[in-house]
Design an enzyme around this catalytic site. Structure first.
Site, short mmCIF file in Angstrom:
data_model
loop_
_atom_site.label_atom_id
_atom_site.label_comp_id
_atom_site.label_asym_id
_atom_site.label_seq_id
_atom_site.Cartn_x
_atom_site.Cartn_y
_atom_site.Cartn_z
N TYR A 127 0.81 -1.22 0.00
CA TYR A 127 0.00 0.00 0.00
C TYR A 127 0.84 1.27 0.00
O TYR A 127 0.30 2.37 -0.06
CB TYR A 127 -0.96 0.00 1.20
CG TYR A 127 -2.18 -0.87 0.99
CD1 TYR A 127 -2.11 -2.02 0.22
CD2 TYR A 127 -3.39 -0.56 1.57
CE1 TYR A 127 -3.21 -2.83 0.02
CE2 TYR A 127 -4.51 -1.36 1.39
CZ TYR A 127 -4.41 -2.50 0.62
OH TYR A 127 -5.50 -3.29 0.43
N LYS A 138 3.25 -14.30 5.59
CA LYS A 138 3.49 -15.29 4.54
C LYS A 138 5.00 -15.52 4.43
O LYS A 138 5.58 -15.55 3.34
CB LYS A 138 2.91 -14.79 3.20
CG LYS A 138 2.87 -15.85 2.10
CD LYS A 138 1.92 -17.00 2.39
CE LYS A 138 1.87 -17.96 1.20
NZ LYS A 138 1.07 -19.17 1.51
N ASP A 181 -2.88 -17.62 4.65
CA ASP A 181 -3.91 -18.46 4.05
C ASP A 181 -4.51 -19.42 5.07
O ASP A 181 -5.72 -19.63 5.13
CB ASP A 181 -3.38 -19.20 2.81
CG ASP A 181 -2.00 -19.78 3.00
OD1 ASP A 181 -1.23 -19.24 3.80
OD2 ASP A 181 -1.67 -20.78 2.33
N ASP A 232 -6.03 -5.52 5.54
CA ASP A 232 -7.18 -5.04 4.77
C ASP A 232 -8.12 -6.19 4.46
O ASP A 232 -9.35 -6.09 4.60
CB ASP A 232 -6.67 -4.38 3.49
CG ASP A 232 -7.75 -3.57 2.79
OD1 ASP A 232 -8.84 -3.38 3.36
OD2 ASP A 232 -7.50 -3.11 1.67
#
Length: 333
Positions: free
Chosen positions: A124, A171, A204, A228
């Site tokens: 972002y 991740k 995930d 987000d």
């Protein structure tokens, strides 16, 4: 004690829901002087920007703001007015609680989560460019300073609210340098809070865990993009964006706002649910130390939701925005 608070009505449905929240908060017993400033599409012609300097000056002066949703105009230099506001004021912590509410339809009971999202970097940051004509590249920025700062914020929030656990979401199994740095920072900061349980989850897997067994989680902290996405997922666990409050908090200022957008097609219809911004106002009262007033508003909201007589269409009723606010106010009298 009187509080001077910046009020940004916003675009679309913003003026209607901010007025509803303003009346509810005024009825809470807290003395508030509202300093109203305009931002968004309506001021572009006058200022040449949807985020004029007087808005930022007001928030810097008052330290606290309640904000309606703002529309990012198409064809301007702003990727997002909200992102620009957060960057200008270094509002590095985005805080989004997801708590089960009485009378609100949901697939789950007794959800009580808080998503703490880093607000200033990651993808972002908007550092991107074309590589020739057929490829585009976006650069993911993760820094030690921002990572340690947001994780420490999450642990301090957990400590102050007597919460049991902080989960870092990442991740790092694939993004070994960027998310690896975030995870390294999270583990380091966690050592400063031995009384609070710490764990980490791959993003995930975290999505699956939240759908299958959300009761296992408490405070979640993560970089910007994952925050987000997962904050909307958590809102879905408790009834959707219409009941999802939010805050953007920095060391010098805090802006409280609903998670949802400006919904221009409903503007001026006295139709939309004001609950997200009212609950954002409750978060604001708690931030100001007005805990009794915050509890009073929350209790009134719960009673109105339980009765279902004066709730908006999305909650199964036929009341308008102002009528729902009136019902909440009556419960506090």
């Amino acid at each position: 004690m009187k509080h001077v608070i910046t009020l940004i009505p916003g675009d679309g449905i913003g003026p209607e829901i901010t007025e509803a929240a303003r009346r509810v908060l005024d009825a809470s017993g807290v003395e508030i002087e509202w300093e109203v400033v305009e931002a968004g599409e309506a001021v572009i012609k006058e200022y040449g920007t949807p985020l004029p300097e007087p808005v930022l000056d007001s928030i810097r002066k008052n330290k606290v703001a309640l904000k309606g949703p703002l529309t990012t105009p198409v064809g301007t230099g702003f990727r997002s007015v909200n992102v620009a506001l957060r960057k200008a004021l270094d509002l590095y912590a985005n805080v989004r609680p997801a708590k089960t509410l009485p009378g609100v339809n949901s697939r789950y009971d007794n959800i009580d989560l808080i998503v703490v999202r880093e607000n200033t970097e990651d993808l972002y940051a908007g550092v991107e460019h074309m590589v020739g004509e057929d490829a585009a590249e976006s650069i993911k920025i993760i820094t030690r300073r921002a990572s340690e700062r947001i994780v420490r914020f999450a642990f301090e929030l957990a400590k102050n609210q007597n919460r049991r656990k902080v989960t870092a979401v990442h991740k790092a199994n694939i993004l070994k340098l960027s998310d690896g740095l975030f995870l390294e920072c999270a583990r380091k900061v966690a050592q400063e809070y031995p009384e609070i349980e710490f764990e980490d989850r791959i993003v995930d897997n975290m999505c699956m865990q939240l759908v299958q067994k959300p009761e296992l989680y408490d405070v979640l902290v993560m970089p910007n993009l994952y925050g987000d996405i997962l904050s909307d997922l958590c809102a879905g666990l408790v009834g959707g964006l219409g009941v999802a409050p939010g805050a953007n908090i920095g060391d010098e200022a805090a802006v409280f706002e609903p998670v949802h957008g400006s919904a221009p097609k409903y503007a001026g219809q006295n139709k939309v649910n004001p609950l997200a911004i009212i609950l954002s106002g409750v978060m604001m009262l708690e931030h100001l130390g007005e805990f009794e007033a915050a509890a009073r508003v929350r209790q009134a909201v719960n009673e109105v939701l339980e009765e279902k007589k004066f709730v908006t269409y999305d909650l199964g009723g036929s009341a308008g925005t102002s009528e729902m606010a009136d019902a909440i106010i009556r419960k506090m009298q």
